[in-house]
Write a protein that holds these residues in place. Structure first.
Motif, PDB file in Angstrom:
ATOM      1  N   SER A   1      -0.883   4.513  -3.739  1.00  9.63           N
ATOM      2  CA  SER A   1      -0.423   3.176  -3.356  1.00  9.63           C
ATOM      3  C   SER A   1      -1.448   2.500  -2.455  1.00  9.63           C
ATOM      4  O   SER A   1      -1.685   1.297  -2.571  1.00  9.63           O
ATOM      5  CB  SER A   1       0.943   3.243  -2.672  1.00  9.63           C
ATOM      6  OG  SER A   1       0.854   3.979  -1.467  1.00  9.63           O
ATOM      7  N   CYS A   2      -2.078   3.246  -1.586  1.00  2.12           N
ATOM      8  CA  CYS A   2      -3.129   2.669  -0.742  1.00  2.12           C
ATOM      9  C   CYS A   2      -4.311   2.232  -1.600  1.00  2.12           C
ATOM     10  O   CYS A   2      -4.908   1.186  -1.347  1.00  2.12           O
ATOM     11  CB  CYS A   2      -3.593   3.684   0.300  1.00  2.12           C
ATOM     12  SG  CYS A   2      -2.449   3.896   1.664  1.00  2.12           S
ATOM     13  N   ALA A   3      -4.640   3.054  -2.580  1.00  7.12           N
ATOM     14  CA  ALA A   3      -5.761   2.705  -3.450  1.00  7.12           C
ATOM     15  C   ALA A   3      -5.465   1.419  -4.211  1.00  7.12           C
ATOM     16  O   ALA A   3      -6.329   0.550  -4.347  1.00  7.12           O
ATOM     17  CB  ALA A   3      -6.050   3.848  -4.420  1.00  7.12           C
ATOM     18  N   ALA A   4      -4.219   1.292  -4.689  1.00  7.99           N
ATOM     19  CA  ALA A   4      -3.849   0.072  -5.413  1.00  7.99           C
ATOM     20  C   ALA A   4      -3.895  -1.137  -4.477  1.00  7.99           C
ATOM     21  O   ALA A   4      -4.412  -2.203  -4.840  1.00  7.99           O
ATOM     22  CB  ALA A   4      -2.455   0.223  -6.023  1.00  7.99           C
ATOM     23  N   ALA A   5      -3.360  -0.979  -3.264  1.00  7.87           N
ATOM     24  CA  ALA A   5      -3.377  -2.080  -2.298  1.00  7.87           C
ATOM     25  C   ALA A   5      -4.817  -2.437  -1.930  1.00  7.87           C
ATOM     26  O   ALA A   5      -5.176  -3.613  -1.812  1.00  7.87           O
ATOM     27  CB  ALA A   5      -2.590  -1.687  -1.043  1.00  7.87           C
ATOM     28  N   TRP A   6      -5.653  -1.442  -1.723  1.00 11.73           N
ATOM     29  CA  TRP A   6      -7.049  -1.667  -1.385  1.00 11.73           C
ATOM     30  C   TRP A   6      -7.771  -2.432  -2.503  1.00 11.73           C
ATOM     31  O   TRP A   6      -8.530  -3.361  -2.249  1.00 11.73           O
ATOM     32  CB  TRP A   6      -7.727  -0.322  -1.123  1.00 11.73           C
ATOM     33  CG  TRP A   6      -9.190  -0.428  -0.847  1.00 11.73           C
ATOM     34  CD1 TRP A   6     -10.195  -0.162  -1.693  1.00 11.73           C
ATOM     35  CD2 TRP A   6      -9.798  -0.864   0.365  1.00 11.73           C
ATOM     36  NE1 TRP A   6     -11.398  -0.377  -1.101  1.00 11.73           N
ATOM     37  CE2 TRP A   6     -11.191  -0.820   0.183  1.00 11.73           C
ATOM     38  CE3 TRP A   6      -9.304  -1.300   1.593  1.00 11.73           C
ATOM     39  CZ2 TRP A   6     -12.086  -1.188   1.165  1.00 11.73           C
ATOM     40  CZ3 TRP A   6     -10.208  -1.655   2.576  1.00 11.73           C
ATOM     41  CH2 TRP A   6     -11.568  -1.596   2.348  1.00 11.73           C
ATOM     42  N   GLU A   7      -7.506  -2.006  -3.747  1.00 14.75           N
ATOM     43  CA  GLU A   7      -8.149  -2.668  -4.892  1.00 14.75           C
ATOM     44  C   GLU A   7      -7.688  -4.120  -4.995  1.00 14.75           C
ATOM     45  O   GLU A   7      -8.506  -5.024  -5.257  1.00 14.75           O
ATOM     46  CB  GLU A   7      -7.810  -1.892  -6.173  1.00 14.75           C
ATOM     47  CG  GLU A   7      -8.598  -2.325  -7.380  1.00 14.75           C
ATOM     48  CD  GLU A   7     -10.100  -2.196  -7.202  1.00 14.75           C
ATOM     49  OE1 GLU A   7     -10.816  -3.066  -7.731  1.00 14.75           O
ATOM     50  OE2 GLU A   7     -10.558  -1.244  -6.540  1.00 14.75           O
ATOM     51  N   THR A   8      -6.400  -4.356  -4.757  1.00 13.36           N
ATOM     52  CA  THR A   8      -5.888  -5.733  -4.791  1.00 13.36           C
ATOM     53  C   THR A   8      -6.546  -6.575  -3.705  1.00 13.36           C
ATOM     54  O   THR A   8      -6.970  -7.719  -3.930  1.00 13.36           O
ATOM     55  CB  THR A   8      -4.352  -5.736  -4.597  1.00 13.36           C
ATOM     56  OG1 THR A   8      -3.774  -4.935  -5.609  1.00 13.36           O
ATOM     57  CG2 THR A   8      -3.785  -7.135  -4.673  1.00 13.36           C
ATOM     58  N   TRP A   9      -6.645  -6.019  -2.482  1.00 10.27           N
ATOM     59  CA  TRP A   9      -7.270  -6.742  -1.376  1.00 10.27           C
ATOM     60  C   TRP A   9      -8.730  -7.050  -1.691  1.00 10.27           C
ATOM     61  O   TRP A   9      -9.211  -8.149  -1.456  1.00 10.27           O
ATOM     62  CB  TRP A   9      -7.158  -5.902  -0.097  1.00 10.27           C
ATOM     63  CG  TRP A   9      -7.807  -6.538   1.090  1.00 10.27           C
ATOM     64  CD1 TRP A   9      -7.292  -7.494   1.886  1.00 10.27           C
ATOM     65  CD2 TRP A   9      -9.118  -6.266   1.585  1.00 10.27           C
ATOM     66  NE1 TRP A   9      -8.184  -7.843   2.861  1.00 10.27           N
ATOM     67  CE2 TRP A   9      -9.323  -7.095   2.696  1.00 10.27           C
ATOM     68  CE3 TRP A   9     -10.142  -5.401   1.189  1.00 10.27           C
ATOM     69  CZ2 TRP A   9     -10.509  -7.087   3.418  1.00 10.27           C
ATOM     70  CZ3 TRP A   9     -11.316  -5.388   1.922  1.00 10.27           C
ATOM     71  CH2 TRP A   9     -11.488  -6.216   3.024  1.00 10.27           C
TER      72      TRP A   9
END
Length: 147
Positions: free
Chosen positions: A118-126
């Protein structure tokens, strides 16, 4: 008797001259050295016991005796536990604790993986948002310069 005495003296001379004599002499020196060391240690231990550190030495001896007694008791108790019903229960408890630790480790790993995803997905979105904003800002600056 005189002849026997002369023969005995001759044998002793030969022994001292031979390798057996050297071994015997070496053994005699070893015994004398051990006797001297024993006397020296006895004297020093006597001084320790009666001198300024005699009390500390006595307490240390008592503490070491107590440790040996406790160790012997613990070994007896441990042997009884392992051989009786308590041993079986202790063994089952030990297995259950080990299994609980193993499961906790697996659960922690799974939660960590989920959080990382989930952090990786949030990081990629950011990151995508920042790149897009920079592109827009660049286009806006270019357009503003042209005006």
């Amino acid at each position: 008797a005189k002849r026997a005495r002369n023969l005995e003296v001759q044998v002793v001379r030969r022994m001292l001259a031979s390798s057996c004599g050297a071994a015997l002499e070496s053994w005699k020196c070893h015994v004398c050295h051990n006797r001297d060391v024993r006397k020296l240690l006895t004297r020093h231990v006597g001084r320790w016991r009666s001198g300024a550190i005699g009390g500390a030495f006595a307490r240390w001896m008592e503490a070491s005796r107590e440790v040996r007694k406790v160790r012997a008791r613990m070994q007896t108790v441990s042997r009884r536990w392992r051989s009786g019903k308590a041993g079986a229960a202790l063994s089952r408890w030990s297995v259950a604790v080990a299994e609980g630790k193993r499961m906790r480790k697996i659960e922690t790993k799974a939660v960590r993986q989920m959080l990382n995803r989930s952090c990786a997905a949030a990081w990629e979105t950011w990151r995508h948002t920042v790149v897009t904003d920079r592109a827009r800002t660049g286009r806006m600056e270019t357009t503003q310069r042209r005006w």
